[in-house]
Design an enzyme around this catalytic site. Structure first.
Site, PDB file in Angstrom:
ATOM      1  N   GLU A  35       0.201  -3.158   4.753  1.00  0.00           N
ATOM      2  CA  GLU A  35      -1.106  -2.232   4.996  1.00  0.00           C
ATOM      3  C   GLU A  35      -1.283  -1.412   6.063  1.00  0.00           C
ATOM      4  O   GLU A  35      -0.978  -1.964   6.961  1.00  0.00           O
ATOM      5  CB  GLU A  35      -2.494  -2.869   4.653  1.00  0.00           C
ATOM      6  CG  GLU A  35      -3.015  -2.822   3.142  1.00  0.00           C
ATOM      7  CD  GLU A  35      -3.548  -1.471   3.074  1.00  0.00           C
ATOM      8  OE1 GLU A  35      -3.627  -0.587   4.033  1.00  0.00           O
ATOM      9  OE2 GLU A  35      -3.972  -1.429   1.833  1.00  0.00           O
ATOM     10  N   ASP A  36      -1.522  -0.271   5.991  1.00  0.00           N
ATOM     11  CA  ASP A  36      -1.908   0.454   7.183  1.00  0.00           C
ATOM     12  C   ASP A  36      -3.409   0.548   7.691  1.00  0.00           C
ATOM     13  O   ASP A  36      -4.052   1.023   8.616  1.00  0.00           O
ATOM     14  CB  ASP A  36      -1.414   1.657   7.438  1.00  0.00           C
ATOM     15  CG  ASP A  36      -2.011   2.683   6.429  1.00  0.00           C
ATOM     16  OD1 ASP A  36      -2.527   2.390   5.056  1.00  0.00           O
ATOM     17  OD2 ASP A  36      -2.660   3.861   6.649  1.00  0.00           O
ATOM     18  N   THR A  51       0.565  10.684   2.733  1.00  0.00           N
ATOM     19  CA  THR A  51      -0.203  11.668   2.149  1.00  0.00           C
ATOM     20  C   THR A  51      -1.494  11.773   2.621  1.00  0.00           C
ATOM     21  O   THR A  51      -2.069  12.679   2.254  1.00  0.00           O
ATOM     22  CB  THR A  51      -0.106  10.967   0.327  1.00  0.00           C
ATOM     23  OG1 THR A  51      -0.626   9.596   0.617  1.00  0.00           O
ATOM     24  CG2 THR A  51       1.080  11.324  -0.142  1.00  0.00           C
ATOM     25  N   ASP A  77       0.788  -1.128   0.127  1.00  0.00           N
ATOM     26  CA  ASP A  77      -0.008   0.018   0.113  1.00  0.00           C
ATOM     27  C   ASP A  77       0.879   1.090   0.177  1.00  0.00           C
ATOM     28  O   ASP A  77       1.810   1.174   0.401  1.00  0.00           O
ATOM     29  CB  ASP A  77      -1.104  -0.040   1.183  1.00  0.00           C
ATOM     30  CG  ASP A  77      -1.748   1.171   1.380  1.00  0.00           C
ATOM     31  OD1 ASP A  77      -2.287   1.512   0.530  1.00  0.00           O
ATOM     32  OD2 ASP A  77      -1.706   1.877   2.391  1.00  0.00           O
ATOM     33  N   LEU A  78       0.328   2.262  -0.390  1.00  0.00           N
ATOM     34  CA  LEU A  78       1.494   3.536  -0.470  1.00  0.00           C
ATOM     35  C   LEU A  78       1.216   4.571   0.598  1.00  0.00           C
ATOM     36  O   LEU A  78       1.934   4.700   1.604  1.00  0.00           O
ATOM     37  CB  LEU A  78       1.081   4.226  -1.740  1.00  0.00           C
ATOM     38  CG  LEU A  78       1.686   5.794  -2.068  1.00  0.00           C
ATOM     39  CD1 LEU A  78       3.378   5.313  -1.838  1.00  0.00           C
ATOM     40  CD2 LEU A  78       1.539   6.124  -3.463  1.00  0.00           C
ATOM     41  N   ASP A  79      -0.203   5.122   0.565  1.00  0.00           N
ATOM     42  CA  ASP A  79      -0.548   5.988   1.834  1.00  0.00           C
ATOM     43  C   ASP A  79      -0.562   5.458   3.254  1.00  0.00           C
ATOM     44  O   ASP A  79      -1.243   4.676   3.437  1.00  0.00           O
ATOM     45  CB  ASP A  79      -1.787   6.709   1.610  1.00  0.00           C
ATOM     46  CG  ASP A  79      -2.232   7.730   2.416  1.00  0.00           C
ATOM     47  OD1 ASP A  79      -1.338   8.196   3.171  1.00  0.00           O
ATOM     48  OD2 ASP A  79      -3.407   8.221   2.430  1.00  0.00           O
ATOM     49  N   LYS A 103      -9.465   7.245   4.803  1.00  0.00           N
ATOM     50  CA  LYS A 103      -8.068   6.734   4.673  1.00  0.00           C
ATOM     51  C   LYS A 103      -8.513   5.512   3.880  1.00  0.00           C
ATOM     52  O   LYS A 103      -9.134   4.486   4.308  1.00  0.00           O
ATOM     53  CB  LYS A 103      -7.558   6.455   5.869  1.00  0.00           C
ATOM     54  CG  LYS A 103      -6.858   7.413   6.356  1.00  0.00           C
ATOM     55  CD  LYS A 103      -5.821   7.050   7.783  1.00  0.00           C
ATOM     56  CE  LYS A 103      -5.457   8.509   7.974  1.00  0.00           C
ATOM     57  NZ  LYS A 103      -4.446   8.166   9.487  1.00  0.00           N
ATOM     58  N   SER A 151      -1.866   0.641  -4.541  1.00  0.00           N
ATOM     59  CA  SER A 151      -2.734   1.695  -4.036  1.00  0.00           C
ATOM     60  C   SER A 151      -3.794   2.029  -4.670  1.00  0.00           C
ATOM     61  O   SER A 151      -3.810   2.173  -5.978  1.00  0.00           O
ATOM     62  CB  SER A 151      -1.695   2.778  -4.045  1.00  0.00           C
ATOM     63  OG  SER A 151      -2.147   4.010  -3.734  1.00  0.00           O
ATOM     64  N   ALA A 152      -5.011   2.539  -4.120  1.00  0.00           N
ATOM     65  CA  ALA A 152      -6.072   3.139  -4.504  1.00  0.00           C
ATOM     66  C   ALA A 152      -5.864   4.538  -5.070  1.00  0.00           C
ATOM     67  O   ALA A 152      -6.778   4.863  -5.905  1.00  0.00           O
ATOM     68  CB  ALA A 152      -7.323   3.363  -3.470  1.00  0.00           C
ATOM     69  N   LYS A 170     -10.632  -1.994  -1.788  1.00  0.00           N
ATOM     70  CA  LYS A 170     -10.637  -2.765  -0.832  1.00  0.00           C
ATOM     71  C   LYS A 170     -11.819  -2.591   0.049  1.00  0.00           C
ATOM     72  O   LYS A 170     -12.394  -1.484   0.314  1.00  0.00           O
ATOM     73  CB  LYS A 170      -9.180  -1.933   0.003  1.00  0.00           C
ATOM     74  CG  LYS A 170      -8.093  -2.109  -0.699  1.00  0.00           C
ATOM     75  CD  LYS A 170      -6.774  -1.040  -0.207  1.00  0.00           C
ATOM     76  CE  LYS A 170      -5.597  -1.063  -1.359  1.00  0.00           C
ATOM     77  NZ  LYS A 170      -4.575  -0.310  -0.523  1.00  0.00           N
TER      78      LYS A 170
HETATM   79  P1  B16 Z   1      -6.578   9.468  -5.469  1.00  0.00           P
HETATM   80  P2  B16 Z   1      -3.640   4.087  -0.629  1.00  0.00           P
HETATM   81  C1  B16 Z   1      -5.852   6.047  -0.909  1.00  0.00           C
HETATM   82  O1  B16 Z   1      -4.294   5.708  -1.069  1.00  0.00           O
HETATM   83  C2  B16 Z   1      -6.134   7.203  -0.001  1.00  0.00           C
HETATM   84  O2  B16 Z   1      -5.651   6.493   1.502  1.00  0.00           O
HETATM   85  C3  B16 Z   1      -7.209   7.569   0.229  1.00  0.00           C
HETATM   86  O3  B16 Z   1      -7.330   8.723   1.271  1.00  0.00           O
HETATM   87  C4  B16 Z   1      -7.434   8.243  -1.290  1.00  0.00           C
HETATM   88  O4  B16 Z   1      -8.871   8.735  -1.284  1.00  0.00           O
HETATM   89  C5  B16 Z   1      -7.377   7.121  -2.254  1.00  0.00           C
HETATM   90  O5  B16 Z   1      -5.951   6.589  -2.295  1.00  0.00           O
HETATM   91  C6  B16 Z   1      -7.534   7.537  -3.717  1.00  0.00           C
HETATM   92  O6  B16 Z   1      -6.400   8.548  -3.957  1.00  0.00           O
HETATM   93  O7  B16 Z   1      -7.606  10.541  -5.108  1.00  0.00           O
HETATM   94  O8  B16 Z   1      -5.236   9.947  -5.243  1.00  0.00           O
HETATM   95  O9  B16 Z   1      -6.835   8.751  -6.605  1.00  0.00           O
HETATM   96  O10 B16 Z   1      -3.884   4.024   1.168  1.00  0.00           O
HETATM   97  O11 B16 Z   1      -4.701   3.129  -1.147  1.00  0.00           O
HETATM   98  O12 B16 Z   1      -2.363   4.154  -1.017  1.00  0.00           O
HETATM   99 MG    MG Z   2      -3.004   3.167   3.269  1.00  0.00          MG
END
Ligand code: B16
Ligand code: MG
Length: 219
Positions: free
Chosen positions: A170-171, A16, A8-10, A44, A115-116, A146
């Site tokens: 993952e967090d 972020t 996962d990234l964030d 998140k 990452s989403a 997810k």
């Molecule tokens: P974007 P992750 C997620 O990242 C974020 O935690 C979430 O807050 C965000 O809305 C989602 O990505 C989509 O991000 O708007 O930049 O496409 O935790 O899956 O790395």
């Molecule tokens: Mg995350």
């Protein structure tokens, strides 16, 4: 035995979340939805449109806007978010993760990103770690977010490994569920991840290393 890692990234590689929160907060204010820290933390790991829908529901505005208007709100939020992440540098990599990524490389393991975020390629570039990953799942290709396993299954396919050879990091609790449902071993980070009972768990990224993983990490 383990040959690769899906990340996962964030919240795992960089934080972020504070920038997402700032951008959503400002949009919520603009449309008259009261902000709370609880609402902020519920977003998140949630996709962009799902996040907007949660904010609108929190303000009782779930039926107020057309799909086009909602698209415009998410575009506006993203433009603000992209502005906020311009200043990201390699110093924004979470504690321990630069060392862990170089252990992965020198140990002959492979890694991919689950990452989403549609902004993941830009963020990896700013962090200077694009080349540490074999590939990134394109979230635009996903039918389910997810906790559905789809994103981790695709991240595993990028590695050309079986799920039993992969540890996912993952967090978020929905993310830990997704890793387990994909048949990979979950390494959860922080309290939110613990509630989904990952096979491995650490309080913070600073504790992550190949040696700690081998030792089982049950702290
Ligand atoms: P974007 P992750 C997620 O990242 C974020 O935690 C979430 O807050 C965000 O809305 C989602 O990505 C989509 O991000 O708007 O930049 O496409 O935790 O899956 O790395
Ligand atoms: Mg995350």
């Amino acid at each position: 035995n383990i040959k690769g890692f899906t990340f996962d990234l964030d919240g795992v590689i960089t934080d972020t979340a504070k920038f997402h929160e700032q951008a959503w907060h400002d949009l919520a204010m603009q449309i008259g939805v009261n902000w709370s820290d609880e609402l902020g933390s519920q977003l998140k790991g949630i996709s962009r449109m799902d996040s907007l829908n949660m904010i609108l529901s929190a303000g009782g505005q779930q039926d107020k806007y057309s799909d086009d208007e909602k698209q415009a709100f998410t575009a506006q939020k993203n433009a603000h978010y992209v502005e906020l992440i311009q200043g990201i540098t390699p110093d924004d990599i979470l504690p321990g993760m630069t060392a862990f990524l170089s252990e992965i490389k020198s140990g002959g393991y492979v890694a991919s990103i689950a990452s989403a975020s549609k902004n993941a390629p830009k963020i990896l570039e700013k962090l200077g770690i694009t080349d540490d990953f074999v590939g990134i799942v394109d979230p635009a290709t996903l039918s389910h977010g997810k906790p559905d396993p789809e994103i981790f299954t695709k991240a595993g396919n990028i590695l050309k490994l079986n799920p039993s050879q992969i540890i996912g990091l993952e967090d978020a609790s929905a993310g830990v569920e997704a890793i387990k449902a994909a048949g990979q071993t979950a390494l959860g980070i922080g309290l939110a991840a613990k509630s989904a009972s990952p096979q491995l768990w650490v309080a913070s990224t600073a504790e992550i290393s190949l040696a700690n993983i081998a030792a089982g990490m049950q702290s």
